[in-house]
Scaffold this motif. Structure first.
Motif, PDB file in Angstrom:
ATOM      1  N   LEU A 132       5.183   3.566  11.295  1.00 29.97           N
ATOM      2  CA  LEU A 132       5.219   4.325  10.043  1.00 29.97           C
ATOM      3  C   LEU A 132       5.703   3.450   8.885  1.00 29.97           C
ATOM      4  O   LEU A 132       5.169   3.531   7.766  1.00 29.97           O
ATOM      5  CB  LEU A 132       6.130   5.553  10.188  1.00 29.97           C
ATOM      6  CG  LEU A 132       5.525   6.764  10.912  1.00 29.97           C
ATOM      7  CD1 LEU A 132       6.605   7.798  11.212  1.00 29.97           C
ATOM      8  CD2 LEU A 132       4.409   7.388  10.087  1.00 29.97           C
ATOM      9  N   LEU A 133       6.692   2.611   9.150  1.00 30.43           N
ATOM     10  CA  LEU A 133       7.178   1.735   8.084  1.00 30.43           C
ATOM     11  C   LEU A 133       6.085   0.757   7.652  1.00 30.43           C
ATOM     12  O   LEU A 133       5.874   0.528   6.452  1.00 30.43           O
ATOM     13  CB  LEU A 133       8.419   0.985   8.538  1.00 30.43           C
ATOM     14  CG  LEU A 133       9.061   0.068   7.489  1.00 30.43           C
ATOM     15  CD1 LEU A 133       9.555   0.862   6.293  1.00 30.43           C
ATOM     16  CD2 LEU A 133      10.208  -0.733   8.104  1.00 30.43           C
ATOM     17  N   ALA A 134       5.379   0.202   8.627  1.00 28.93           N
ATOM     18  CA  ALA A 134       4.273  -0.707   8.300  1.00 28.93           C
ATOM     19  C   ALA A 134       3.205   0.010   7.490  1.00 28.93           C
ATOM     20  O   ALA A 134       2.640  -0.549   6.533  1.00 28.93           O
ATOM     21  CB  ALA A 134       3.676  -1.282   9.584  1.00 28.93           C
ATOM     22  N   SER A 135       2.924   1.258   7.849  1.00 27.61           N
ATOM     23  CA  SER A 135       1.932   2.038   7.100  1.00 27.61           C
ATOM     24  C   SER A 135       2.393   2.279   5.670  1.00 27.61           C
ATOM     25  O   SER A 135       1.584   2.260   4.737  1.00 27.61           O
ATOM     26  CB  SER A 135       1.688   3.381   7.801  1.00 27.61           C
ATOM     27  OG  SER A 135       1.105   3.188   9.076  1.00 27.61           O
ATOM     28  N   ALA A 136       3.685   2.519   5.486  1.00 24.29           N
ATOM     29  CA  ALA A 136       4.216   2.731   4.137  1.00 24.29           C
ATOM     30  C   ALA A 136       4.049   1.469   3.287  1.00 24.29           C
ATOM     31  O   ALA A 136       3.635   1.541   2.117  1.00 24.29           O
ATOM     32  CB  ALA A 136       5.684   3.141   4.215  1.00 24.29           C
ATOM     33  N   TYR A 137       4.368   0.310   3.867  1.00 24.48           N
ATOM     34  CA  TYR A 137       4.164  -0.941   3.131  1.00 24.48           C
ATOM     35  C   TYR A 137       2.689  -1.135   2.777  1.00 24.48           C
ATOM     36  O   TYR A 137       2.348  -1.509   1.650  1.00 24.48           O
ATOM     37  CB  TYR A 137       4.643  -2.129   3.966  1.00 24.48           C
ATOM     38  CG  TYR A 137       6.125  -2.401   3.883  1.00 24.48           C
ATOM     39  CD1 TYR A 137       6.717  -2.802   2.693  1.00 24.48           C
ATOM     40  CD2 TYR A 137       6.939  -2.275   5.009  1.00 24.48           C
ATOM     41  CE1 TYR A 137       8.077  -3.063   2.625  1.00 24.48           C
ATOM     42  CE2 TYR A 137       8.299  -2.542   4.947  1.00 24.48           C
ATOM     43  CZ  TYR A 137       8.863  -2.929   3.750  1.00 24.48           C
ATOM     44  OH  TYR A 137      10.208  -3.189   3.683  1.00 24.48           O
ATOM     45  N   ASN A 138       1.813  -0.885   3.743  1.00 25.75           N
ATOM     46  CA  ASN A 138       0.384  -1.097   3.509  1.00 25.75           C
ATOM     47  C   ASN A 138      -0.195  -0.141   2.477  1.00 25.75           C
ATOM     48  O   ASN A 138      -1.214  -0.434   1.844  1.00 25.75           O
ATOM     49  CB  ASN A 138      -0.394  -0.945   4.821  1.00 25.75           C
ATOM     50  CG  ASN A 138      -0.144  -2.089   5.780  1.00 25.75           C
ATOM     51  OD1 ASN A 138       0.222  -3.181   5.363  1.00 25.75           O
ATOM     52  ND2 ASN A 138      -0.338  -1.847   7.070  1.00 25.75           N
ATOM     53  N   SER A 139       0.453   1.016   2.300  1.00 24.65           N
ATOM     54  CA  SER A 139      -0.079   2.016   1.378  1.00 24.65           C
ATOM     55  C   SER A 139       0.422   1.849  -0.053  1.00 24.65           C
ATOM     56  O   SER A 139      -0.008   2.588  -0.942  1.00 24.65           O
ATOM     57  CB  SER A 139       0.287   3.420   1.871  1.00 24.65           C
ATOM     58  OG  SER A 139       1.681   3.672   1.724  1.00 24.65           O
ATOM     59  N   LEU A 140       1.324   0.887  -0.300  1.00 25.88           N
ATOM     60  CA  LEU A 140       1.834   0.707  -1.661  1.00 25.88           C
ATOM     61  C   LEU A 140       0.681   0.489  -2.636  1.00 25.88           C
ATOM     62  O   LEU A 140      -0.164  -0.388  -2.427  1.00 25.88           O
ATOM     63  CB  LEU A 140       2.775  -0.502  -1.721  1.00 25.88           C
ATOM     64  CG  LEU A 140       4.254  -0.256  -1.457  1.00 25.88           C
ATOM     65  CD1 LEU A 140       5.000  -1.583  -1.470  1.00 25.88           C
ATOM     66  CD2 LEU A 140       4.850   0.699  -2.470  1.00 25.88           C
ATOM     67  N   PRO A 141       0.615   1.264  -3.713  1.00 22.88           N
ATOM     68  CA  PRO A 141      -0.492   1.132  -4.672  1.00 22.88           C
ATOM     69  C   PRO A 141      -0.512  -0.235  -5.351  1.00 22.88           C
ATOM     70  O   PRO A 141       0.530  -0.888  -5.497  1.00 22.88           O
ATOM     71  CB  PRO A 141      -0.203   2.246  -5.689  1.00 22.88           C
ATOM     72  CG  PRO A 141       0.630   3.230  -4.955  1.00 22.88           C
ATOM     73  CD  PRO A 141       1.488   2.416  -4.027  1.00 22.88           C
ATOM     74  N   ARG A 142      -1.708  -0.646  -5.768  1.00 22.95           N
ATOM     75  CA  ARG A 142      -1.885  -1.943  -6.432  1.00 22.95           C
ATOM     76  C   ARG A 142      -2.644  -1.713  -7.735  1.00 22.95           C
ATOM     77  O   ARG A 142      -3.881  -1.787  -7.766  1.00 22.95           O
ATOM     78  CB  ARG A 142      -2.673  -2.895  -5.539  1.00 22.95           C
ATOM     79  CG  ARG A 142      -2.112  -3.085  -4.138  1.00 22.95           C
ATOM     80  CD  ARG A 142      -3.095  -3.858  -3.298  1.00 22.95           C
ATOM     81  NE  ARG A 142      -2.752  -3.828  -1.879  1.00 22.95           N
ATOM     82  CZ  ARG A 142      -3.615  -4.121  -0.913  1.00 22.95           C
ATOM     83  NH1 ARG A 142      -4.866  -4.463  -1.227  1.00 22.95           N
ATOM     84  NH2 ARG A 142      -3.239  -4.071   0.347  1.00 22.95           N
ATOM     85  N   TYR A 143      -1.926  -1.449  -8.787  1.00 25.50           N
ATOM     86  CA  TYR A 143      -2.560  -1.196 -10.086  1.00 25.50           C
ATOM     87  C   TYR A 143      -2.055  -2.180 -11.142  1.00 25.50           C
ATOM     88  O   TYR A 143      -2.027  -1.863 -12.326  1.00 25.50           O
ATOM     89  CB  TYR A 143      -2.305   0.253 -10.509  1.00 25.50           C
ATOM     90  CG  TYR A 143      -3.109   1.231  -9.680  1.00 25.50           C
ATOM     91  CD1 TYR A 143      -4.461   1.416  -9.926  1.00 25.50           C
ATOM     92  CD2 TYR A 143      -2.518   1.911  -8.629  1.00 25.50           C
ATOM     93  CE1 TYR A 143      -5.215   2.281  -9.150  1.00 25.50           C
ATOM     94  CE2 TYR A 143      -3.269   2.788  -7.844  1.00 25.50           C
ATOM     95  CZ  TYR A 143      -4.598   2.968  -8.105  1.00 25.50           C
ATOM     96  OH  TYR A 143      -5.352   3.822  -7.327  1.00 25.50           O
ATOM     97  N   GLN A 144      -1.713  -3.391 -10.703  1.00 19.35           N
ATOM     98  CA  GLN A 144      -1.222  -4.395 -11.640  1.00 19.35           C
ATOM     99  C   GLN A 144      -2.281  -4.733 -12.696  1.00 19.35           C
ATOM    100  O   GLN A 144      -1.954  -4.894 -13.876  1.00 19.35           O
ATOM    101  CB  GLN A 144      -0.810  -5.660 -10.885  1.00 19.35           C
ATOM    102  CG  GLN A 144       0.453  -5.508 -10.055  1.00 19.35           C
ATOM    103  CD  GLN A 144       0.193  -5.037  -8.632  1.00 19.35           C
ATOM    104  OE1 GLN A 144      -0.794  -4.367  -8.369  1.00 19.35           O
ATOM    105  NE2 GLN A 144       1.077  -5.396  -7.709  1.00 19.35           N
ATOM    106  N   MET A 145      -3.537  -4.854 -12.279  1.00 15.33           N
ATOM    107  CA  MET A 145      -4.579  -5.230 -13.225  1.00 15.33           C
ATOM    108  C   MET A 145      -4.813  -4.132 -14.257  1.00 15.33           C
ATOM    109  O   MET A 145      -4.903  -4.394 -15.462  1.00 15.33           O
ATOM    110  CB  MET A 145      -5.889  -5.528 -12.493  1.00 15.33           C
ATOM    111  CG  MET A 145      -6.969  -6.102 -13.415  1.00 15.33           C
ATOM    112  SD  MET A 145      -8.577  -6.282 -12.627  1.00 15.33           S
ATOM    113  CE  MET A 145      -9.122  -4.577 -12.627  1.00 15.33           C
ATOM    114  N   GLU A 146      -4.896  -2.885 -13.799  1.00 14.06           N
ATOM    115  CA  GLU A 146      -5.162  -1.781 -14.720  1.00 14.06           C
ATOM    116  C   GLU A 146      -4.031  -1.612 -15.734  1.00 14.06           C
ATOM    117  O   GLU A 146      -4.287  -1.376 -16.934  1.00 14.06           O
ATOM    118  CB  GLU A 146      -5.366  -0.486 -13.937  1.00 14.06           C
ATOM    119  CG  GLU A 146      -6.672  -0.413 -13.165  1.00 14.06           C
ATOM    120  CD  GLU A 146      -6.632  -1.142 -11.826  1.00 14.06           C
ATOM    121  OE1 GLU A 146      -7.642  -1.116 -11.100  1.00 14.06           O
ATOM    122  OE2 GLU A 146      -5.588  -1.764 -11.508  1.00 14.06           O
TER     123      GLU A 146
END
Length: 418
Positions: free
Chosen positions: A1-15
């Motif tokens: 679950l912890l790994a899934s939480a890390y993998n799900s972090l949003p990536r909107y730096q460009m926007e």
């Protein structure tokens, strides 16, 4: 679950960088209408982005909310197990705090005494479906502080860089206290992290930030296995949809120049575009780390906290540690007060250009945002500090079924669907 939480972090730096003044459009921008509309702050583009950001951040929160209660049913076999569980719990709470902090800065008003009772975000404590109202700005900030201080109860100093270590939590706390205007606390969390930091600010370590290599300047950098930041490029032959704002430049002596900016040929001319992940795409370098927290950012946080607290000399000395290590021109000894704060913010934009940081600084400081025409010529729009679009709209996907939520961020349309 912890790994899934890390993998799900949003990536909107460009926007978020496109929304700020990190970029200016090129002649290709019209071929990517969605991104150009975002650059121009069109309602529909921000509304679409808001829906994605809200749902993805709360997905990470939901995973953490699935993890934390289940840990109560796990009995450690020995002391090593117990310590590992403490670290997992610490990282989960820090991840949740990070999500709340970004959400609050996007959907809530600027933190001030006058705004403390205004609506912030929804604080969710359970995985199960809950229909909850938005909490006040103060309650949201208190919850973020609690999560982060709880995370500090574990000694997770030796965590790998793609996990949130104890130093990373302290860096996040320094940034959070700066946001709240608690400048002494921002310094107390951040300054100890800068002991001997000059050894982290070498050309080799900066180059390693944008490679599949370890870098001593990283505090927290999620490890990824898919693509990142490719949407800036129209194609490798013709160039990018957006290039660096001409106001952002690096002298030849600055060790960042080779990676922070990248010169390409467009329409027969040499144009300076974003380097970093964008150059990695051009050079076929695989992106493995997303540099989310680093020591250079802590330095600029501490410097601003000093300046905002009237400690001009300490502010200059702190930021000049970084600039001198980079081979950049140090801040002049005559800079003080508001002019010094502006200079620190300008250096922060140069450090984090294209990384989504500038939007938060512009909003926090109540700056007027100037949007420019192609390649930085002319002015296409001016976004005032009181513009309603600085507060992202609550998505219809949230208030459609939750009767305790309305679209009460001013001027955004409320569309109730039965």
């Amino acid at each position: 679950l912890l790994a899934s939480a890390y993998n799900s972090l949003p990536r909107y730096q460009m926007e978020l960088s496109v929304l700020s003044d990190d970029f200016v459009p090129t002649n290709h921008a019209g071929k990517y209408a969605e991104l150009l509309n975002l650059y121009n702050w069109q309602e529909k583009a921000i509304d679409d982005l808001s829906d994605n950001i809200w749902n993805e951040y709360y997905m990470t929160v939901a995973i953490v909310n699935a993890l934390l209660p289940r840990m109560e049913n796990i009995k450690p076999k020995d002391e090593a197990d117990r310590l590992e569980m403490e670290n997992i719990r610490s990282e989960a709470k820090a991840l949740k705090a990070m999500c709340y902090f970004d959400l609050l800065r996007l959907y809530g008003p600027v933190y001030s005494e006058a705004n403390l009772s205004k609506d912030g975000i929804i604080l969710k404590h359970r995985l199960e479906l809950d229909f909850l109202p938005r909490s006040s700005l103060k309650d949201c900030a208190d919850e973020i502080e609690k999560l982060l201080t709880d995370a500090l109860k574990a000694d997770n100093s030796d965590a790998e860089v793609f996990y949130i270590s104890t130093p990373a939590v302290k860096a996040l706390l320094a940034e959070f206290e700066l946001y709240r205007g608690n400048y002494d606390e921002a310094v107390s969390y951040g300054l100890p992290l800068l002991a001997g930091a000059e050894s982290r600010w070498t050309k080799a370590e900066y180059d390693n930030l944008w490679a599949d290599n370890a870098s001593a300047d990283r505090l927290f950098a999620p490890y990824i296995f898919d693509s990142f930041y490719r949407d800036l490029c129209y194609d490798k032959t013709s160039g990018d949809y957006f290039v660096l704002n001409p106001a952002i430049s690096y002298p030849d002596t600055d060790i960042r120049k080779g990676w922070a900016s990248y010169t390409i040929s467009m329409n027969g001319s040499q144009v300076v575009t974003l380097g970093k992940y964008n150059r990695m795409y051009y050079d076929n370098v695989t992106v493995r780390y997303i540099n989310t927290l680093r020591y250079s950012g802590v330095c600029l946080t501490v410097a601003e906290a000093y300046a905002r607290d009237g400690e001009d000399k300490l502010a200059r000395e702190t930021v000049n540690r970084l600039l001198s290590a980079y081979g950049a021109e140090p801040l002049d000894d005559s800079l003080a007060g508001d002019a010094l704060i502006e200079a620190i913010l300008a250096e922060k934009q140069k450090e984090f250009a294209g990384e989504g940081v500038r939007f938060f600084d512009l909003k926090r400081h109540g700056r007027t945002l100037t949007k420019k025409g192609n390649f930085g010529t002319g002015v296409s729009a001016t976004i005032r500090p009181d513009d309603y679009r600085w507060l992202f709209p609550i998505p219809q996907s949230e208030y459609r079924y939750n009767d305790k939520i309305t679209q009460n961020n001013p001027q955004w349309p409320f569309i109730k669907t039965e």
